[in-house]
Design a protein around this motif. Structure first.
Motif, short mmCIF file in Angstrom:
data_model
loop_
_atom_site.label_atom_id
_atom_site.label_comp_id
_atom_site.label_asym_id
_atom_site.label_seq_id
_atom_site.Cartn_x
_atom_site.Cartn_y
_atom_site.Cartn_z
N VAL A 396 -3.07 -5.76 1.22
CA VAL A 396 -3.79 -6.10 1.24
C VAL A 396 -4.42 -6.60 2.94
O VAL A 396 -3.53 -7.26 3.39
CB VAL A 396 -4.61 -8.14 0.62
N THR A 397 -5.57 -6.12 3.33
CA THR A 397 -6.11 -6.30 4.47
C THR A 397 -7.30 -7.45 5.03
O THR A 397 -7.93 -7.47 3.73
CB THR A 397 -6.04 -5.45 5.45
N GLY A 398 -7.67 -8.53 5.98
CA GLY A 398 -9.17 -9.11 5.63
C GLY A 398 -9.69 -6.82 6.28
O GLY A 398 -9.08 -6.03 6.98
N VAL A 399 -11.19 -7.77 6.21
CA VAL A 399 -12.41 -6.72 6.48
C VAL A 399 -12.59 -6.09 7.19
O VAL A 399 -13.07 -5.72 7.99
CB VAL A 399 -13.95 -7.74 5.94
N HIS A 400 -11.71 -7.39 8.55
CA HIS A 400 -11.96 -6.80 9.96
C HIS A 400 -10.26 -6.13 10.51
O HIS A 400 -10.09 -6.36 11.92
CB HIS A 400 -12.10 -8.22 11.00
N GLY A 401 -9.65 -6.40 10.00
CA GLY A 401 -7.71 -5.62 9.73
C GLY A 401 -7.18 -6.50 9.79
O GLY A 401 -6.07 -6.07 10.72
N GLU A 402 -7.27 -7.61 9.77
CA GLU A 402 -6.29 -9.02 9.86
C GLU A 402 -5.71 -9.24 8.89
O GLU A 402 -6.08 -9.26 7.88
CB GLU A 402 -7.10 -10.31 10.46
N GLY A 403 -4.38 -10.14 9.10
CA GLY A 403 -3.76 -10.35 7.56
C GLY A 403 -3.43 -9.73 7.02
O GLY A 403 -3.15 -10.24 6.06
N THR A 404 -2.29 -8.39 7.29
CA THR A 404 -2.21 -7.27 6.59
C THR A 404 -1.09 -8.07 6.34
O THR A 404 -0.16 -7.99 6.19
CB THR A 404 -1.79 -6.55 7.06
N ARG A 405 -0.61 -8.21 4.60
CA ARG A 405 0.49 -8.72 4.08
C ARG A 405 0.53 -7.67 3.07
O ARG A 405 -0.58 -7.53 2.08
CB ARG A 405 0.05 -10.22 3.72
N ARG A 406 1.98 -8.01 2.21
CA ARG A 406 2.31 -6.97 1.25
C ARG A 406 2.48 -7.99 -0.34
O ARG A 406 2.23 -9.24 0.11
CB ARG A 406 3.65 -6.59 0.95
N LEU A 407 2.16 -7.38 -1.48
CA LEU A 407 1.77 -8.39 -2.14
C LEU A 407 2.46 -8.12 -3.72
O LEU A 407 3.39 -8.70 -4.27
CB LEU A 407 0.08 -7.86 -3.50
N THR A 408 2.77 -6.61 -3.87
CA THR A 408 3.90 -6.14 -4.82
C THR A 408 5.69 -6.31 -4.00
O THR A 408 5.87 -5.78 -3.24
CB THR A 408 3.27 -5.42 -5.32
N ARG A 409 6.00 -6.81 -4.36
CA ARG A 409 8.00 -6.35 -4.33
C ARG A 409 8.36 -5.74 -6.04
O ARG A 409 9.53 -6.19 -5.94
CB ARG A 409 8.24 -7.69 -3.62
N LEU A 410 7.89 -5.00 -6.52
CA LEU A 410 8.35 -4.42 -7.72
C LEU A 410 9.51 -3.28 -7.62
O LEU A 410 9.42 -2.48 -6.75
CB LEU A 410 7.71 -4.84 -9.64
N GLY A 411 10.20 -2.62 -8.76
CA GLY A 411 11.04 -1.20 -8.69
C GLY A 411 10.40 -0.68 -8.84
O GLY A 411 8.58 -1.25 -9.15
N GLY A 412 10.62 0.49 -8.27
CA GLY A 412 8.83 1.54 -8.19
C GLY A 412 8.11 1.77 -7.11
O GLY A 412 8.84 1.01 -6.19
N ALA A 413 7.08 2.16 -7.88
CA ALA A 413 5.99 2.18 -6.61
C ALA A 413 4.69 1.65 -7.33
O ALA A 413 4.51 2.16 -8.56
CB ALA A 413 5.61 3.76 -6.18
N GLN A 414 3.90 1.14 -6.90
CA GLN A 414 2.42 0.50 -7.13
C GLN A 414 1.41 1.20 -6.49
O GLN A 414 1.64 1.59 -5.03
CB GLN A 414 2.66 -1.02 -6.76
N SER A 415 -0.19 1.56 -7.26
CA SER A 415 -0.50 2.65 -6.54
C SER A 415 -2.16 2.01 -7.34
O SER A 415 -1.45 1.39 -8.56
CB SER A 415 -0.29 4.07 -6.57
N GLN A 416 -2.80 2.21 -6.71
CA GLN A 416 -4.12 2.46 -6.94
C GLN A 416 -4.84 0.87 -7.81
O GLN A 416 -4.93 0.41 -9.00
CB GLN A 416 -4.12 3.40 -8.43
N PRO A 417 -4.56 0.36 -6.76
CA PRO A 417 -5.17 -1.40 -7.51
C PRO A 417 -6.68 -1.09 -7.63
O PRO A 417 -6.75 -0.33 -7.02
CB PRO A 417 -5.24 -2.47 -5.82
N SER A 418 -6.43 -2.34 -8.30
CA SER A 418 -8.56 -2.22 -8.72
C SER A 418 -8.53 -3.58 -9.00
O SER A 418 -8.12 -4.26 -9.64
CB SER A 418 -8.41 -1.44 -10.46
#
Length: 425
Positions: A396-418
């Motif tokens: 996730v990131t801010g609308v100005h590109g700030e504060g980018t951070r990771r949300l998921t730390r599961l096994g496998g791969a995560q994609s296509q968030p909604s």
């Protein structure tokens, strides 16, 4: 489920944070452990404060102070306005103080919280909730929402969730999680391929694409009961569902006529009208907040680009001209931006652009492959998938590109968030 049993708010309300300004200064706030009343689970004292602090930090509005610097014991200090030693909190740099009290009796939980302006030495908000002990985290999220609303004038988003695609071996399943990445929960367990989750406007249903029956079909699942139904299984492909903002209808790409075109479907999956057709491939519809326009992807000029359709008139126009591969448009909740994934420098990055095609901005800059942007309901954050640390995960990131951070730390791969809408109260 938590139930508010009293509510108090300062009469002279004002907005402390102007969220329209990108350069606002983060407000220092103290969130000590809640005070336990009677006997019960002392662990809840820290757990609720921890969740609230993490939410406030996640928002980007606050500097949450380190509890190690607090000068008072949370279990000994008071909770009422007359009991707060404001000078003590001012001395450590706090401008706001969250004070909580709870009592757990068996499976029942009573919670009080108050938000104080340390500088003016007054209470801004006070509320109490009756809930179950199992709902303590949900109550904490609601408290964080109240704090955001009191200081920004806009409702918080901490009771929202994010759906995503979880790759598990050869299968891809639909999951949902809290907005901070906690509590990942499967919606499908088919051992097949499920893609493109899309929330209904009321947040109770997820439309998604499944290959369980061979060809890609669109299904709708009830998020709470798990019940599902087939919505669209026309010959050919049935992909990229997008709910109309007023609910009850969806846009989706169907190839029943031979070419992938975008259609409007009703709640039963019947075709209402063909929105876009022709020789080109049209996919990935995204509605404007008022439902009058549709952003989508077309290859009518050779490479995929973002286009816009005026639904009433049928007029369409191209939005993106830079780059050779632009996909996954996502209209912001306030209608002021369209996010998309574009190829730049040999990799996919997240961009935003105004609906008139102006003010193109890059939010990521080649840190892995970045795709599938989705907006938070307040329009301040964008979740997306990224391979910047190896396997694809949700960031996730801010609308100005700030504060980018990771949300998921599961096994496998995560994609296509909604990202879900706010829950109805």
């Amino acid at each position: 489920m938590s139930l508010p049993v009293f509510s108090a708010r300062a009469a002279a309300e004002r907005v402390y944070i102007d969220i329209t300004q990108p350069g606002f200064v983060k407000l220092p706030i103290a969130v000590p452990d809640f005070k336990m009343q009677g006997s019960g689970e002392l662990a809840l004292a820290h757990r609720m404060a921890e969740v609230i602090g993490a939410d406030l930090d996640f928002s980007g509005y606050f500097k949450v102070l380190d509890p190690a610097g607090f000068l008072e014991s949370p279990q000994q200090m008071g909770v009422l306005p007359s009991e707060i030693r404001f000078d003590t909190w001012k001395a450590i740099g706090a401008e706001f103080l969250v004070r909580g009290l709870y009592e757990a009796r068996g499976a029942s939980l009573n919670v009080e919280f108050r938000l104080f302006d340390v500088i003016s030495q007054k209470m801004l908000v006070g509320k109490a909730y009756e809930a179950g002990v199992a709902d303590a985290v949900s109550v904490a999220h609601r408290i964080a929402n109240e704090i955001i609303a009191a200081l920004t004038g806009e409702a918080g988003i901490f009771d929202t969730r994010i759906a995503f695609v979880q790759a598990e071996g050869d299968a891809k399943e639909i999951y949902v999680m809290d907005l901070d990445g906690r509590n990942p929960t499967p919606i499908t367990r088919d051992g097949s391929t499920a893609l493109s989750p899309a929330w209904s406007p009321d947040g109770t249903q997820l439309a998604f694409v499944s290959y369980l029956e061979g060809q890609p079909k669109i299904f709708v699942a009830d998020v709470f009961s798990g019940a599902r139904r087939a919505l669209s299984g026309y010959p050919g492909i049935n992909i990229t569902p997008a709910w109309h903002p007023k609910g009850g209808r969806l846009a989706a790409t169907l190839s029943k006529d031979g070419n992938p075109d975008i259609f409007l479907l009703d709640a039963q999956g019947s075709i209402v009208q063909k929105l876009l057709g022709g020789w080109a491939i049209e996919v990935s519809p995204s509605w404007s907040p008022d439902g009058s326009k549709l952003a989508y992807v077309s290859n009518e000029t050779g490479n995929p680009h973002i286009y816009m359709l005026d639904v009433a008139s049928g007029n369409k126009r191209r939005l993106t001209y830079e780059g050779k591969y632009n996909t996954s448009p996502a209209w912001s909740p306030k209608g002021d931006w369209i996010a998309f994934s574009g190829m730049a420098g040999g990799t996919h990055n997240i961009f935003i652009i105004r609906p008139d095609g102006s003010d193109l901005r890059a939010l990521t800059h080649g840190e892995g492959s970045n795709e599938s942007p989705t907006w938070s309901p307040d329009g301040r954050l964008i979740a997306f998938s990224s391979t910047r640390e190896g396997t694809s995960a949700i960031w996730v990131t801010g609308v100005h590109g700030e504060g980018t951070r990771r949300l998921t730390r599961l096994g496998g791969a995560q994609s296509q968030p909604s990202w879900s809408p706010r829950r109805n109260r």
